[in-house]
Design a protein around this motif. Structure first.
Motif, mmCIF file in Angstrom:
data_model
loop_
_atom_site.group_PDB
_atom_site.id
_atom_site.type_symbol
_atom_site.label_atom_id
_atom_site.label_comp_id
_atom_site.label_asym_id
_atom_site.label_seq_id
_atom_site.Cartn_x
_atom_site.Cartn_y
_atom_site.Cartn_z
ATOM 1 N N ALA A 113 0.614 -1.387 -0.043
ATOM 2 C CA ALA A 113 0.070 0.017 0.138
ATOM 3 C C ALA A 113 0.802 1.276 -0.055
ATOM 4 N N GLU A 114 1.986 1.363 0.834
ATOM 5 C CA GLU A 114 2.906 2.306 0.749
ATOM 6 C C GLU A 114 3.574 2.419 -0.580
ATOM 7 N N ARG A 115 3.992 1.440 -1.130
ATOM 8 C CA ARG A 115 4.712 1.418 -2.440
ATOM 9 C C ARG A 115 3.676 2.029 -3.617
ATOM 10 N N ARG A 116 2.380 1.670 -3.552
ATOM 11 C CA ARG A 116 1.667 2.122 -4.543
ATOM 12 C C ARG A 116 0.656 3.376 -3.872
ATOM 13 N N GLY A 134 -7.579 1.827 4.094
ATOM 14 C CA GLY A 134 -9.005 1.954 4.386
ATOM 15 C C GLY A 134 -10.037 1.749 3.526
ATOM 16 N N ASP A 135 -9.608 1.789 2.489
ATOM 17 C CA ASP A 135 -10.480 1.591 0.958
ATOM 18 C C ASP A 135 -10.617 0.152 1.004
ATOM 19 N N ASP A 136 -11.777 -0.396 1.015
ATOM 20 C CA ASP A 136 -12.069 -1.830 1.047
ATOM 21 C C ASP A 136 -11.389 -2.511 -0.358
ATOM 22 N N LEU A 137 -11.974 -1.740 -1.448
ATOM 23 C CA LEU A 137 -11.722 -2.161 -2.958
ATOM 24 C C LEU A 137 -10.041 -2.133 -3.013
ATOM 25 N N THR A 157 -7.849 -2.204 -0.997
ATOM 26 C CA THR A 157 -7.253 -3.556 -0.028
ATOM 27 C C THR A 157 -7.377 -4.734 -0.745
ATOM 28 N N MET A 158 -8.561 -5.068 -1.474
ATOM 29 C CA MET A 158 -8.921 -6.348 -1.990
ATOM 30 C C MET A 158 -7.895 -6.314 -3.311
ATOM 31 N N SER A 175 -3.220 -8.798 -5.743
ATOM 32 C CA SER A 175 -1.917 -8.710 -6.310
ATOM 33 C C SER A 175 -1.141 -9.538 -5.429
ATOM 34 N N LEU A 176 -0.901 -9.543 -4.010
ATOM 35 C CA LEU A 176 -0.142 -10.686 -3.466
ATOM 36 C C LEU A 176 -0.256 -12.238 -3.916
ATOM 37 N N ILE A 177 -1.732 -12.531 -3.824
ATOM 38 C CA ILE A 177 -1.839 -13.986 -4.331
ATOM 39 C C ILE A 177 -1.482 -14.019 -5.793
#
Length: 101
Positions: free
Chosen positions: A26-29, A34-37, A39-40, A45-47
Motif C-alpha cells: 500500500a505504501e509503495r502504491r 481503509g479503502d476496501d476495494l 485493499t482487495m 496482487s499478492l495472491i
C-alpha cells in the motif's frame, strides 16, 4: 523449525506477514488500506504474485526427485490435481510454465 513433511496452514504468523506485506505494498502504491476495494486489489496482487512462484518451485521439486504425492501434500491438494496443474505435459498447465512470466 522445518518439517520433512510440510503442509500449508495459516495462523498468527501468516496473518502478520500478510498484514506487513499489505502495508508495504500500500505504501509503495500510495494506496489507503481503509479503502476496501483498494485493499482487495492489494490482496489479489499478492495472491497473483505468489501463484507465479509455484510453477518454478514445483519444477525444482520434481527435478530434485519429489513425487507428485509429496508436492500435492505441500500444496494442500491431491496428487492428480497437482500434476494436472503443474505437469508440463498437462493440457491445462499454465502456459507461462515454468518461468516465462
Amino acid at each position: 523449525m522445518t518439517s520433512n513433511n510440510p503442509s500449508p496452514h495459516s495462523g498468527d504468523d501468516t496473518f502478520d506477514l500478510i498484514d506487513d506485506a499489505l502495508a508495504t505494498l500500500a505504501e509503495r502504491r500510495r494506496t489507503w488500506l481503509g479503502d476496501d476495494l483498494a485493499t482487495m486489489t492489494l490482496v489479489a496482487s499478492l495472491i497473483d504474485q505468489a501463484e507465479r512462484c509455484l510453477p518454478q518451485l514445483v519444477h525444482n521439486a520434481r527435478a530434485n526427485g519429489h513425487t507428485w504425492h509429496e508436492i500435492a501434500h505441500a500444496l494442500g491438494t491431491s496428487p492428480d490435481d497437482a500434476q494436472l496443474r503443474f505437469d508440463p505435459e498437462s493440457p491445462i498447465t499454465d502456459s507461462r510454465w515454468p518461468h516465462d512470466y
